[in-house]
Design an enzyme around this catalytic site. Structure first.
Site, PDB file in Angstrom:
ATOM      1  N   GLU A 428       1.906  -2.139 -13.350  1.00 27.46           N
ATOM      2  CA  GLU A 428       2.962  -1.551 -12.492  1.00 27.46           C
ATOM      3  C   GLU A 428       2.105  -3.323 -11.431  1.00 27.46           C
ATOM      4  O   GLU A 428       1.035  -3.258 -10.853  1.00 27.46           O
ATOM      5  CB  GLU A 428       2.620  -0.494 -11.484  1.00 27.46           C
ATOM      6  CG  GLU A 428       3.258  -0.532 -10.223  1.00 27.46           C
ATOM      7  CD  GLU A 428       3.505   1.074  -9.649  1.00 27.46           C
ATOM      8  OE1 GLU A 428       2.982   1.791 -10.223  1.00 27.46           O
ATOM      9  OE2 GLU A 428       3.334   0.597  -8.456  1.00 27.46           O
ATOM     10  N   GLU A 433       4.638  -2.919   0.058  1.00 32.80           N
ATOM     11  CA  GLU A 433       5.184  -1.189   0.347  1.00 32.80           C
ATOM     12  C   GLU A 433       4.354  -1.349   2.139  1.00 32.80           C
ATOM     13  O   GLU A 433       3.807  -1.959   2.063  1.00 32.80           O
ATOM     14  CB  GLU A 433       3.909  -0.865  -0.320  1.00 32.80           C
ATOM     15  CG  GLU A 433       4.530  -0.293  -2.290  1.00 32.80           C
ATOM     16  CD  GLU A 433       3.418   0.661  -2.687  1.00 32.80           C
ATOM     17  OE1 GLU A 433       4.146   1.880  -3.113  1.00 32.80           O
ATOM     18  OE2 GLU A 433       2.443   0.239  -3.172  1.00 32.80           O
TER      19      GLU A 433
END
Length: 541
Positions: A428, A433
């Site tokens: 990933e 974020e």
């Protein structure tokens, strides 16, 4: 320039008369104020013919006092601590000058007494004006993007990094690359230990990198991560010392006071020889210092230019400009719906929908909106799985982020083999974020076996105005390296290898806005709605 190791001969020890007034010996219980301070001053190279030294400007102060457990030396407004009572200065004013140094003897309970001494020192070396101008321009950093930016070799060796020469960016996560060094025109040396802070004066805490045991001189043992003979990410705050240039043995040398250092803490004499500096490219210096164990010479390449990143991917492979009103283009995007398992694996509070109120294209923007509805929360997550995936390239996403406690937007990629090998084996890449409970703090992360969840490879940067302005969040992905950027500023680099799932594997894109969960945290009870707005998503190869 000669690179022969300089050997100092202390030709005579001069005890100067103490100037000032010592405090009387006062006792309160078991605490006694230090008294009878004696300061011995060694002017390097002093003799009957040259009472003011050999012109190097080097002076060793040695203090001793009854009831003292530590000492401080104050020169030019800067205090340097010494438990041994020994402090070395390299004075830099060309010619014969008189210098004053205040010596403070510290006793149990913090009681102290002090005295001030004067010393006449001859300095014959005058550094080139172009060198001083270069040093005092901007801030300096380890030039992490080049081979040999950090290395070691034998004491007195001629070849930089003869034993070890660090590959580009190979020390990304040790606490060295975000350090900055400022050589002030007034002789102050400022070490910023975390240049990624938006305002280091408000949050001066960072981490540094150093030699095991020797680094304990900074703040004591028990901090940082031990890795062989190194200590990684040793917590340390910004500080200010002094710097001067001298030329002992004909070798231009930067001398720092106290425990000030550059790059990697080695203890030792805190002197950094400028190795063939006149032959180096503009704005670059090669430094050499010997560690406190007299075991190795340590080499550093420093620069006062911030790194500008140049991608090799310039051909547009795929994009969505979000210029057609309505639902996201079904040729590009599909949806994850519902609450997933355990709130999509993270204990998230929202339910994902494909409702236009949660996801739509309006006015040239993709809008993913989280809402408080019916005692819960709705939002959206869209993906290119089974529609578009790629191996290696540059992803650029221009976005404005939501605001509010509990919001957790993410722009990320997942291995296309996710359904067969599962997570984290698929790998990933989190391009961006953001957590509303930590406004303006952007992070990127890599998740893969043995480094996932709370043990992922994470890097953070402060970006003002992420919820009021659009910023470009990028990843540049090659077989050798994965680089994360904000507005084309590099802040996270990771060496890719054949052992990671990021090597020769396809990945697809995901855009979502979560609420709460193990990263989003507590949701503001007053939260009503907020949107992640995306101007475009572009993939280059």
């Amino acid at each position: 320039m000669s690179s022969i190791k300089n050997i100092k001969y202390f030709l005579g020890s001069i005890i100067l008369l103490l100037i000032g007034c010592q405090e009387d010996d006062l006792s309160v219980g078991q605490i006694s104020t230090p008294s009878n301070i004696q300061v011995t001053i060694d002017v390097v190279g002093s003799d009957e013919t040259n009472p003011n030294g050999d012109g190097s400007g080097t002076v060793i102060f040695k203090a001793n006092a009854e009831n003292a457990i530590a000492y401080q030396f104050v020169y030019n407004g800067n205090a340097q601590s010494s438990t041994s009572g020994v402090q070395e200065y390299n004075f830099g004013n060309t010619g014969l000058s008189t210098y004053q140094v205040t010596v403070i003897a510290v006793g149990a309970g913090g009681v102290s007494s002090s005295t001030t001494v004067e010393v006449d020192v001859l300095v014959l070396y005058e550094p080139p004006i172009e060198l001083i101008t270069m040093l005092t321009t901007g801030s300096w950093r380890i030039k992490s993007e080049v081979q040999g930016h950090f290395g070691l070799g034998p004491v007195g060796g001629e070849e930089p990094g003869q034993f070890f020469s660090a590959p580009p960016n190979s020390k990304e996560n040790v606490g060295m690359y975000d350090d900055r060094y400022i050589f002030g025109e007034d002789g102050t040396f400022t070490h910023i230990t975390n240049n990624e802070n938006d305002d280091p004066t408000l949050n001066p805490e960072g981490t540094v990198f150093g030699r095991i045991d020797l680094i304990d001189e900074l703040a004591g043992p028990g901090t940082g991560t031990v890795d062989g003979a190194d200590v990684l990410n040793y917590p340390y705050s910004d500080y200010t010392g002094s710097w001067a240039i001298s030329a002992p043995g004909g070798v231009e040398t930067i001398s720092l006071t106290g425990t000030s250092f550059i790059g990697y803490y080695t203890g030792g004499n805190h002197k950094y020889e400028l190795y063939k500096y006149a032959e180096q490219p503009a704005n670059e210096l090669i430094l050499r210092t010997t560690d406190g164990n007299n075991e190795f010479d340590w080499w550093f390449i420093i620069t006062n230019k911030e790194e500008s990143f140049q991608t090799t991917f310039n051909s547009l492979l795929w994009s969505d400009e979000f210029d057609v009103e309505g639902a996201p283009n079904s040729a590009n995007w599909s949806y994850d719906l519902g609450t997933g398992t355990n709130g999509w694996g993270n204990g998230e509070a929202q339910t994902y929908t494909n409702d236009p109120g949660n996801v739509s294209v309006q006015g040239g923007l993709l809008k993913i909106t989280a809402k408080a509805e019916n005692g819960g929360y709705t939002s959206a997550r869209i993906k290119t799985q089974n529609l578009f995936s790629f191996t290696y390239g540059r992803v650029e996403i221009r976005a404005k982020l939501p605001v509010g406690g509990g919001t957790w937007p993410a722009l990320w990629m997942l291995g296309a083999n996710f359904e067969t090998v599962g997570w984290p084996a698929c790998g990933e890449m989190d391009i961006m974020e953001h957590v509303g409970n930590n406004q303006n703090n952007i992070s990127s992360a890599l998740h893969f076996p043995e480094n996932n969840g709370g043990n992922a490879i994470v890097k953070e940067i402060t970006v003002p105005g992420v919820s009021t302005d659009f910023h470009t969040y990028s990843v540049d992905w090659t077989p050798e390296e994965i680089v994360f950027l904000v507005d084309n500023q590099v802040y996270h680099r990771f060496q890719n290898t054949t052992a990671t799932p990021f090597y020769e594997k396809d990945f697809f894109l995901i855009l979502n806005l979560a609420m709460g969960g193990n990263l989003g945290g507590a949701i503001d009870p007053a939260f009503v709605s907020s949107s992640l707005e995306v101007d475009y998503v572009r993939v280059y190869q």
